[in-house]
Design a protein around this motif. Sequence first.
Motif, PDB file in Angstrom:
ATOM      1  N   THR A  76       0.810  -1.226   0.000  1.00 47.71           N
ATOM      2  CA  THR A  76       0.000   0.000   0.000  1.00 47.71           C
ATOM      3  C   THR A  76       0.842   1.276   0.000  1.00 47.71           C
ATOM      4  O   THR A  76       0.292   2.366   0.122  1.00 47.71           O
ATOM      5  CB  THR A  76      -0.924   0.017   1.228  1.00 47.71           C
ATOM      6  OG1 THR A  76      -0.145  -0.081   2.427  1.00 47.71           O
ATOM      7  CG2 THR A  76      -1.902  -1.155   1.180  1.00 47.71           C
ATOM      8  N   ALA A  77       2.157   1.150  -0.152  1.00 46.72           N
ATOM      9  CA  ALA A  77       3.027   2.326  -0.081  1.00 46.72           C
ATOM     10  C   ALA A  77       2.816   3.228  -1.291  1.00 46.72           C
ATOM     11  O   ALA A  77       2.675   2.748  -2.419  1.00 46.72           O
ATOM     12  CB  ALA A  77       4.488   1.895  -0.006  1.00 46.72           C
ATOM     13  N   PRO A  78       2.819   4.550  -1.089  1.00 48.71           N
ATOM     14  CA  PRO A  78       2.646   5.487  -2.207  1.00 48.71           C
ATOM     15  C   PRO A  78       3.982   5.944  -2.780  1.00 48.71           C
ATOM     16  O   PRO A  78       5.016   5.935  -2.107  1.00 48.71           O
ATOM     17  CB  PRO A  78       1.943   6.672  -1.530  1.00 48.71           C
ATOM     18  CG  PRO A  78       2.502   6.660  -0.126  1.00 48.71           C
ATOM     19  CD  PRO A  78       2.768   5.231   0.219  1.00 48.71           C
ATOM     20  N   GLY A  79       3.962   6.338  -4.055  1.00 54.58           N
ATOM     21  CA  GLY A  79       5.075   7.047  -4.676  1.00 54.58           C
ATOM     22  C   GLY A  79       6.432   6.406  -4.471  1.00 54.58           C
ATOM     23  O   GLY A  79       6.606   5.188  -4.540  1.00 54.58           O
ATOM     24  N   SER A  80       7.416   7.266  -4.202  1.00 51.64           N
ATOM     25  CA  SER A  80       8.797   6.798  -4.089  1.00 51.64           C
ATOM     26  C   SER A  80       9.037   5.961  -2.845  1.00 51.64           C
ATOM     27  O   SER A  80      10.071   5.292  -2.738  1.00 51.64           O
ATOM     28  CB  SER A  80       9.764   7.993  -4.101  1.00 51.64           C
ATOM     29  OG  SER A  80       9.459   8.876  -3.038  1.00 51.64           O
ATOM     30  N   GLU A  81       8.075   5.952  -1.916  1.00 52.93           N
ATOM     31  CA  GLU A  81       8.217   5.082  -0.743  1.00 52.93           C
ATOM     32  C   GLU A  81       8.275   3.611  -1.168  1.00 52.93           C
ATOM     33  O   GLU A  81       8.915   2.786  -0.510  1.00 52.93           O
ATOM     34  CB  GLU A  81       7.054   5.312   0.224  1.00 52.93           C
ATOM     35  CG  GLU A  81       7.205   4.552   1.542  1.00 52.93           C
ATOM     36  CD  GLU A  81       6.049   4.794   2.493  1.00 52.93           C
ATOM     37  OE1 GLU A  81       5.891   3.992   3.437  1.00 52.93           O
ATOM     38  OE2 GLU A  81       5.293   5.776   2.292  1.00 52.93           O
ATOM     39  N   ARG A  82       7.625   3.284  -2.286  1.00 57.65           N
ATOM     40  CA  ARG A  82       7.694   1.917  -2.817  1.00 57.65           C
ATOM     41  C   ARG A  82       9.148   1.516  -3.085  1.00 57.65           C
ATOM     42  O   ARG A  82       9.597   0.424  -2.714  1.00 57.65           O
ATOM     43  CB  ARG A  82       6.892   1.811  -4.122  1.00 57.65           C
ATOM     44  CG  ARG A  82       5.395   1.851  -3.972  1.00 57.65           C
ATOM     45  CD  ARG A  82       4.713   2.143  -5.317  1.00 57.65           C
ATOM     46  NE  ARG A  82       5.241   1.383  -6.423  1.00 57.65           N
ATOM     47  CZ  ARG A  82       4.756   0.207  -6.843  1.00 57.65           C
ATOM     48  NH1 ARG A  82       3.726  -0.332  -6.234  1.00 57.65           N
ATOM     49  NH2 ARG A  82       5.306  -0.421  -7.870  1.00 57.65           N
ATOM     50  N   ILE A  83       9.875   2.400  -3.751  1.00 57.30           N
ATOM     51  CA  ILE A  83      11.265   2.105  -4.105  1.00 57.30           C
ATOM     52  C   ILE A  83      12.122   1.977  -2.852  1.00 57.30           C
ATOM     53  O   ILE A  83      12.958   1.073  -2.730  1.00 57.30           O
ATOM     54  CB  ILE A  83      11.817   3.186  -5.047  1.00 57.30           C
ATOM     55  CG1 ILE A  83      11.012   3.206  -6.353  1.00 57.30           C
ATOM     56  CG2 ILE A  83      13.292   2.955  -5.333  1.00 57.30           C
ATOM     57  CD1 ILE A  83      11.394   4.309  -7.303  1.00 57.30           C
TER      58      ILE A  83
END
Length: 288
Positions: free
Chosen positions: A143-150
């Motif tokens: 469920t992480a958004p944006g660059s938090e995924r990376i």
Amino acid sequence: MKPQLLKVPIGIDYSFSVRQDKMPYFYNRWHYHPEIELIHIETGTGTQLIGDSIQNFQDGDVLLVGSNLPHYWRSEDRYFAGQPDMWSTATVVHFQENFWGERFLYLPENRPIRTLLDKAKAGIRVTGTTQHRVQDLLARLLTAPGSERILLLLTTLQTIALSSDVTVLSSSSQFARISEAEADQINRIYAYSIANFQRKISLEEIAEVANVSPNSFCRYFKSRTRKTYSQFLLELRIGHACRLLLEGKLSIAQVCYESGFNNFSNFNKYFKEHTGLSPLKYQQQHRS
């Protein structure tokens, strides 16, 4: 074994794929893809083939499968019975090794991750405290958004890379690529064998499944798996015996015959050759 190429869809808004699969049973298809696969099997049990490794999988397993390494998960028979409360669930991440740029993994700080991905070309099982840490990170990644995924993916790989709680699975990372037609043939052999290994399978029977002559089958199978068909069946039977021993519902003699062995002394001999332990010692050590 020669598998089928699988194309992994990745949306235009993302540089890599993360998803949660919830289905009656796992995937029942021998395949490979250029993307590296990181998988947490949340619920589900069955037989797992990665490269030339044959093992069981179970709830909680975390595995890292390298680029173009063939793999196959096949749920136990009970998952195919259509019970409404029985599900197989997994969080699956697919990413290209260079999705963050051609030079990123060659930065000095990322040397451990680059080494990890080289090891993953033969498949890796993650265990111990690292396994639990990775499970938590993957749950957040869903469920992480944006660059938090990376950042979360990078943290996950770094966590595995710096850990000693890893086991390499396959003896090789080099497997040939084949057409869809031959992949169907191989998958028929696998599916039939996994469904019927508890009884004797004759050479004529499995050759008919493969649609080749009995004289050709042994050579055909070994050229693609690096093992004989009898070795393959033996590993399936030992894996099933391990599962039954851990469940503890049957006597060791019953486990022997339920796993497709017709001779108790042979069962003990082959079991110890493959696991390093007698059936009784294996049960005592692993259940404790």
